[in-house]
Scaffold this active site. Structure first.
Site, short mmCIF file in Angstrom:
data_model
loop_
_atom_site.label_atom_id
_atom_site.label_comp_id
_atom_site.label_asym_id
_atom_site.label_seq_id
_atom_site.Cartn_x
_atom_site.Cartn_y
_atom_site.Cartn_z
N ILE A 178 35.38 48.19 37.39
CA ILE A 178 34.10 48.03 38.09
C ILE A 178 34.04 46.77 38.94
O ILE A 178 33.09 46.54 39.67
CB ILE A 178 32.88 48.07 37.14
CG1 ILE A 178 33.07 47.11 35.97
CG2 ILE A 178 32.58 49.47 36.67
CD1 ILE A 178 31.85 47.05 35.05
N GLY A 179 35.05 45.98 38.86
CA GLY A 179 35.05 44.78 39.70
C GLY A 179 36.31 43.97 39.47
O GLY A 179 37.04 44.18 38.50
N ASP A 217 29.14 27.57 39.69
CA ASP A 217 29.65 28.65 40.55
C ASP A 217 28.55 29.70 40.79
O ASP A 217 28.77 30.89 40.61
CB ASP A 217 30.89 29.29 39.91
CG ASP A 217 31.70 30.09 40.93
OD1 ASP A 217 31.46 29.91 42.14
OD2 ASP A 217 32.56 30.89 40.52
N GLY A 270 37.78 39.84 40.01
CA GLY A 270 37.53 38.47 40.42
C GLY A 270 38.85 37.77 40.65
O GLY A 270 39.89 38.42 40.63
N GLN A 271 38.75 36.47 40.82
CA GLN A 271 39.97 35.70 41.09
C GLN A 271 40.90 35.72 39.89
O GLN A 271 42.10 35.70 40.02
CB GLN A 271 39.53 34.27 41.38
CG GLN A 271 40.52 33.49 42.19
CD GLN A 271 39.99 32.06 42.38
OE1 GLN A 271 38.78 31.82 42.38
NE2 GLN A 271 40.91 31.14 42.56
N TYR A 272 40.29 35.74 38.69
CA TYR A 272 41.11 35.60 37.49
C TYR A 272 41.23 36.85 36.64
O TYR A 272 41.98 36.88 35.68
CB TYR A 272 40.56 34.47 36.61
CG TYR A 272 40.52 33.17 37.33
CD1 TYR A 272 41.69 32.48 37.59
CD2 TYR A 272 39.31 32.64 37.78
CE1 TYR A 272 41.66 31.27 38.27
CE2 TYR A 272 39.28 31.44 38.45
CZ TYR A 272 40.45 30.75 38.70
OH TYR A 272 40.43 29.57 39.38
N GLY A 273 40.47 37.86 36.93
CA GLY A 273 40.55 39.01 36.04
C GLY A 273 39.97 40.28 36.64
O GLY A 273 39.38 40.26 37.72
#
Ligand SMILES: Nc1ncnc2c1ncn2[C@@H]1O[C@H](COP(=O)(O)OP(=O)(O)OP(=O)(O)O)[C@@H](O)[C@H]1O
Length: 785
Positions: free
Chosen positions: A497-498, A616, A500-503
């Site tokens: 579902i998405g 953030d 990010g930079q890390y996962g």
């Protein structure tokens, strides 16, 4: 002592006996002394994690069995026992039962997780009912009355808390139940110890973080305290010197008034005085003229002492800075600075020096030499001379009340207020100066003490932030993940579902008995990422639940990921509908957007109230539920203020200029909210034009540092624009507090809600008019609106 234990060394090829499993078969205790059972157990169970299987050969328990089981219950009240009735008629296993047994063994071999379920033994052989009832009476099994004819036993709790209850197996052929029981027992031990371990990790972590807070506070506050003490004492010193040097007239007047007011009282006090150094004969006469001199000096001393006290009191009361209340804060400040500080022997502490400054006024002493006029002094000396030579006409020897009064009166008449004032001032000045010097030297040594100490404190704080807390956080993540894994198993990952930079974030229908959830799978490439992730996990998990923060349900470490060499950490959280980025892309109404801004502010405010800074805040870290209410997520950079090291983190367009300098505080979240609010007011996700000109983030930062900010759009409400401008102010101190932002947003939203509802009423009214007026069609009317 007889050795009753029999260790049977057997080799069984079964996963259950794979690692270090010892089978202890105790002897039959019939005929042995009563303590034999305990002896065997305590010897056999040394350094052993016990799993109790109790085989019963008959359909009922003998007295000896009951006694044994009672003892077992007393020794291990919490540990469950699996009772296996070996006398139950052994049946040939049906094909499906054999298959089931095989499955169970495989199931255990695969080490996959299993959610414990309620097992009911409803179908126990009725002939064993008596045996079960006996076990019930001892407290092992709990028979449940059921509507059906069959007895039912509830021995295991349902899912959730992982604890195992005693159970009953009627027949050796039901080996799968033995396997499950053993597995459950071991897992229950594992959950117990990892929970304890996690409590210890979390508590240590909490204490480390708190001590980092204290250290940061000490580092920040101590120099300020020292500075405050310096300033305040300097003020005090200055004003007292002014009193001593420039207020001669006032002091003279004060002495005159005091003298006038006290005159009669002092004479009466002198009249009532009982001599100390003089012995009176009959009719209050003394033998020698020396006695007269002693008596005179006693009376004079008495009068002067009383007068000194009264003058000192008047002085203190008339000079505000001499009162205790004036330096209350200074005293408290010094005391707290001196609390953990060893004083040098013989030297005065700073707080004592301040006390001495204050008491300088109280310690002033009036003496005859300082008080009398020159002429009076000469006369006094002459009188003493005459007394010494014992001239008969020189003086009376009857020291009665009248004489005492006369001496006191003469003494008081001789006093010159101006000379006294001068003398008092001189004494006062000397004392204040001396105390001031002591204070300065005490504060210097206090400063020296602290400068070394603060350096050490800073080193410790860095060590806590860099090494101790991340390592502990990682241990805490591992111990809690172990519990979660056993309790709830590996989350079943659905579609992505998405990212990010890390996962990567996956959906998961249910985990731990609730759903739907989102699973963020992160594969930390190195120790640093592991630690960062562990800290994120710790903060998210430890802050109390809040409706504006996405709830983290738990975590699991997937050790099989990447073939076992790069474990993945799965963070399981509540699943929301989408993020604000996609919300704005698909379009959200103005009132909805305002509500989202309010929610975000509430979320940030909550984090700040917990001592955390998000660092953030951005569109993708604001998630929306199905009612478009917002929650903050991704506490990856979230950190307590005390633990901040000045590292540069965040997402470029939302980063406050001071973030790059490394010196920043929680107001970076307010800056980021200002930018986020720009997008919310714009209603789209296009980059502000002012930012579009920059080719890369370095250029952007230079621009932002020079003051470049997003442009005002036509659609912006005046109040909203002013609010964004305040939030992204270059100077952190000028950014508004969230306690101010929140009510402002609420009032803006309320104003719009009223405007819209009025507009809605007008719209309806116009539609009605249109409907009545046949010359207009309804569609034409609506389009005109
Ligand atoms: N709990 C959730 N429910 C629904 N969607 C989620 C959830 N958590 C994350 N997502 C989606 O997954 C995306 C990626 O989330 P993630 O937290 O990994 O990264 P990010 O915040 O975008 O980036 P980074 O971690 O690099 O800052 C989010 O933008 C969001 O769309």
């Amino acid at each position: 002592m007889a050795d009753y234990s029999t260790i049977v060394d057997i080799e069984i090829c079964h996963p259950l006996f794979k690692d270090n499993v010892q089978l202890l078969v105790p002897p039959d205790f019939d005929g042995l002394h009563s303590g034999a059972f305990r002896e065997v157990l305590s010897k056999g169970l040394e350094k052993v994690l016990p799993v109790f299987l109790y085989a019963v050969g008959e359909e009922s328990l003998t007295d000896q069995h009951i006694h044994e089981l009672r003892e077992l219950k007393q020794l291990f009240p919490e540990l469950p026992v699996l009772f296996i009735c070996t006398s139950a008629s052994p049946q040939e296993l049906t094909e499906s039962e054999q298959h089931q047994l095989q499955e169970s063994c495989l199931f255990l071999q695969e080490e996959s997780c299993y959610t414990p379920q309620c097992l009911h033994c409803g179908d126990v052989d009725r002939s064993l009912l008596g045996l079960i009832q006996q076990l019930d009476r001892i407290g092992y099994l709990h028979l449940e009355e059921t509507v059906s004819e069959e007895p039912s036993m509830t021995t295991r709790p349902c899912c959730g808390q992982f604890s195992v209850g005693s159970d009953f197996v009627d027949g050796l052929h039901k080996l799968d139940q033995v396997l499950f029981f053993v597995r459950d027992c071991l897992q229950s031990h594992l959950v117990q110890v990892s929970s304890i371990l996690n409590d210890i990790h979390s508590e240590c972590l909490r204490r480390f973080i708190l001590s980092a807070f204290d250290m940061a506070r000490e580092i920040q506050i101590t120099p300020r305290r020292i500075h405050y003490a310096q300033e305040k004492e300097a003020d005090l010193y200055k004003s007292l010197m002014v009193v001593a040097s420039e207020k001669q007239k006032e002091i003279t007047h004060l002495i005159e008034v005091t003298l006038q007011n006290m005159r009669e009282d002092l004479i009466e006090i002198a009249a009532a005085y009982q001599y100390h150094g003089v012995t009176l004969l009959d009719s209050e006469v003394v033998e020698s003229p020396q006695d007269v001199a002693v008596a005179t000096s006693e009376i004079q001393h008495l009068v002067l002492t009383r007068l000194s006290c009264a003058v000192a009191n008047e002085l203190v009361q008339s000079v505000a800075c001499l009162q205790d209340t004036f330096i209350g804060t200074l005293q408290r400040c010094l005391e707290s600075l001196e609390k953990n500080c060893y004083e040098q022997e013989g030297s005065l502490s700073a707080s004592d020096a301040v006390k001495q400054i204050l008491s300088a006024a109280y310690n002033i002493k009036l003496t005859t030499s300082s008080s009398s006029s020159f002429l009076h002094t000469c006369l006094e000396r002459l009188r003493n001379l005459l007394l010494t030579f014992q001239l008969p006409w020189a003086a009376t020897r009857c020291l009665d009340v009248a004489w005492k009064k006369r001496v006191a009166t003469e003494m008081l008449d001789s006093l010159s207020a101006a000379r006294l004032a001068k003398n008092i001032s001189a004494q006062f000045r000397d004392r204040v100066r001396a105390s001031h010097e002591s204070f300065q030297s005490a504060l210097r040594s206090l400063e020296n003490h602290y400068s070394g100490r603060l350096e050490r404190t800073e080193e410790q704080r860095i060590a806590i932030r860099k090494y101790h807390t991340p390592r502990l956080a990682r241990l805490a993540l591992e111990s809690t993940s172990m519990c979660d894994m056993i309790r709830y198993g590996m989350p079943v990952q659905g579609k992505e579902i998405g990212r990010g930079q890390y996962g990567v974030v996956f959906s998961c229908e249910s985990w731990g008995g609730t759903g739907p959830c989102a699973v963020k799978s992160v594969v930390p490439p190195d120790d640093k990422h592991w630690n960062d992730l562990a800290m994120e996990f710790y903060y998210t998990r430890t802050i109390p639940e809040h409706k504006r923060i996405v709830k983290l349900r738990g975590s699991v470490v997937d050790h099989t990921y990447g073939g076992g060499c790069t474990p993945a950490v799965l963070l399981v959280m509540d699943r929301l509908s989408r993020d604000l980025y996609s919300g704005l892309r698909t379009g959200l109404k103005w009132l909805v957007r305002l509500q989202i801004a309010i929610d975000v502010v509430e979320g940030i405010r909550y984090l700040h109230s917990q001592g955390l800074v998000h660092r953030d805040i951005k569109l993708k870290n604001v998630l929306l539920d199905c009612d478009n209410r917002a929650k903050l997520t991704d506490l990856g950079f979230c950190i307590p203020e005390a633990m901040m090291s000045g590292s540069i983190v965040g997402t470029p367009v939302h980063m406050a200029p001071e973030l790059l300098s490394g010196h920043y505080d929680s107001s970076v979240d307010i800056y980021a909210f200002g930018i986020l609010f720009w997008y919310i007011c714009a209603g789209h996700v296009k980059l502000p034009l002012k930012f579009e000109q920059f080719q890369n983030k370095e250029q952007l930062w230079i621009g932002v540092k020079k003051g470049t900010r997003p442009e005002r759009l036509k659609c912006f409400d005046e109040q909203c624009w002013l609010l964004m401008e305040e939030c992204w102010a270059a100077e952190p101190i000028r950014r508004p507090l969230l306690g101010y932002v929140l009510p402002l947003l609420l009032s803006i939203k309320a104003e719009y809600a009223v405007k819209f509802s009025q507009a809605g009423v007008k719209k309806c009214a116009r539609i009605e008019v249109c409907a009545m007026d046949c010359s207009f069609s309804l569609s034409c009317c609506l389009s005109s609106l």
